[in-house]
Design an enzyme around this catalytic site. Sequence first.
Site, short mmCIF file in Angstrom:
data_model
loop_
_atom_site.label_atom_id
_atom_site.label_comp_id
_atom_site.label_asym_id
_atom_site.label_seq_id
_atom_site.Cartn_x
_atom_site.Cartn_y
_atom_site.Cartn_z
N GLU A 1 80.84 18.73 40.76
CA GLU A 1 80.73 17.86 42.24
C GLU A 1 81.53 18.82 43.32
O GLU A 1 81.26 18.40 44.57
CB GLU A 1 81.51 16.75 41.99
CG GLU A 1 80.80 15.70 41.14
CD GLU A 1 81.05 16.02 39.56
OE1 GLU A 1 81.72 16.71 39.21
OE2 GLU A 1 80.35 15.54 38.78
N PHE B 1 83.00 10.09 40.90
CA PHE B 1 82.63 11.80 40.96
C PHE B 1 82.19 12.20 42.39
O PHE B 1 82.22 13.27 42.65
CB PHE B 1 81.63 12.01 39.82
CG PHE B 1 82.07 11.67 38.66
CD1 PHE B 1 83.34 11.98 38.03
CD2 PHE B 1 81.08 11.04 37.73
CE1 PHE B 1 83.66 11.15 36.68
CE2 PHE B 1 81.27 10.44 36.51
CZ PHE B 1 82.77 10.59 36.01
N ARG C 1 74.73 -0.08 40.69
CA ARG C 1 73.75 0.63 39.63
C ARG C 1 73.18 -0.49 38.91
O ARG C 1 73.61 -1.37 38.62
CB ARG C 1 74.57 1.68 38.61
CG ARG C 1 73.72 2.23 37.70
CD ARG C 1 74.67 2.98 36.47
NE ARG C 1 73.94 3.42 35.64
CZ ARG C 1 74.34 3.65 34.30
NH1 ARG C 1 75.68 3.90 34.24
NH2 ARG C 1 73.59 4.24 33.31
#
Lengths: 268, 334
Positions: B58, B83, B166
């Site tokens: 990342e 992240f 999500r």
Amino acid sequence: MSRDERELEALRHLADRVRLRAVQMTALHGLGYLGQALSSAELFACLYGGAFSPGRDEFVCSPGHYVIAFYGVAAETGLLDPGALSTYGFDDSLLEAVGTERTPGLDLVFGSLGLGLSGGVGFALARRMRGQEEGRVFVLVSDGEMEEGQVWEAALFAAHERLDRLVVVIDANDSQVDGPVHAITTLEPLADKWRAFGWEAVEVDGHDVGALSEALDPVTTQRPRVVIARTSTRTGLEVLPVDADGHFIKLSDELATAAIAELEARLA
Amino acid sequence: MREPPYPTVLKPYGRALVELAREREEIVCLSGDLTRQCEVDLFQEQLPERFIHTGMAEQNMVSVAGALARRGFLPFVHSFGVFTTRRPYDQIVNSIASARLPVRLVGFMPGLSSPGGPSHQAIDDIALMRAVPHMTVVDVADAVETRAALRALVDVPGPVYLRLKRGEIPVIFDEPHSFALERAQVLSEGGDVALIACGMMLPAALNAAAALRGAGISVGVVNVPVLKPIDAATLLRVATQVRCLVSAENHLVTGGLGSAVAEVLATAGIGRPLRRVGVQDTFAEGAKSAPHLFRKYGLSTADIVAAAWSALGRDGPPPTVGEVVADAGEYAPV
């Protein structure tokens, strides 16, 4: 590409002019990042005096405290008003001691270490996505900086993407804040590490302008290239005491006067 | 606005991004190994020449995105919220924000919605991103707002953090939904207490408002999808009309919506009691499901009702909250 002695002498001269400028900037404050300029003087000379062309190529200075050497070479090659160097490191100057967003002349500079290679990777990727055939992306990385994990993330990614317009130049001066890099982290065998990551790696004496220039010549491989320049933070300035701290050199008025005299004598 | 249980849809963000990218050639999509989970498998399939897979790295991904933005691209960077924010924080500051570059950081699986344990729970992402100069911070409540927010944020001149649920995404708002980055949405007005919610806590706040109204309390509900810059004018107008406020966020109560509301009230000198519902000073452990964590750590409808009850100084037990049963493919708040 072989170069004649006159060209090489011009590069040596430019490197010493960078040293002189760096001594003058450091002397304004009595201390500073002179060691980095001494170790990278030939490197900046070979880039800005030959391999690198602003407009065609891009240059990323990953370790921001190396801007002192950039300011020096930029003043010598017409990219920066030499008069501005007297403001180096002072309040409100554009020429901060550690490069920032406002730093003139550089395509990209970071103060936080380990970010620069990713920046160069992004530039190289942008060139490929735009179908740009001409030019290369040069990234200056210091050896101590390779202790940062991001450098290796970027190295993996660049090789995977086969970014063959990307050239990393490492100033391997074995110097970081706490002392010699080798005493703190074992980076060797450096060239083998980069090769294992999928890079074309060459190792040269970073004060040898002939070897450096050759290493920076365009080559056609399918891989990104790293030039490991072995250097020292004391090279080119005999008057420096042997125990001078390479990362942050103290420069008394007497020492500055002697350093300027030494460099001016050599440049005469 | 619909009533719970809400219908859900899959990949509203992924579809909207592809649609937008077909109109805007400068959009590029970066993924850090959670491509399907971040809904950008659609982008990878349909616009592969503008899809960049950086692997699970990342720090590099964020700095590469910054460099691409410097060269005229409009990068959308994808991973889980932890992240895209925690891990590459220095890179966000030094590769993107310090140059005010138009990179869009998209973080999925906010707060306690993850069964992945504290390592996967973005409970501090809003706080972290609010602290970055020039950053716009968006936490949307449903699929309709996701699409609207994407259209609205694409032309923000600086960096944006977009926080997305999500998986199955509820549909709460009717279309067209009035969305603007500059405006908090007053969904209902009331004189006793205002419930100020964002993201996944909006359904619980709406549910709590219904329960409180059943007990004779006049309740206002405000949806605050943009945490920064926050719509202080709307919040102040609402605050002056009520006796107390309750903020509700799927995030730590430190540095997120509750903190932002407190700053607005204190700066204006509006002295109203404020209760902050959210994750207290703790990590959330013992997770098999999000509803369990929402109950265990005080992010349920009942917690909002209790907070309002307490702020109003009411005696006796707070009104009970009827459970909304969701069938498969439906969504209901805890």
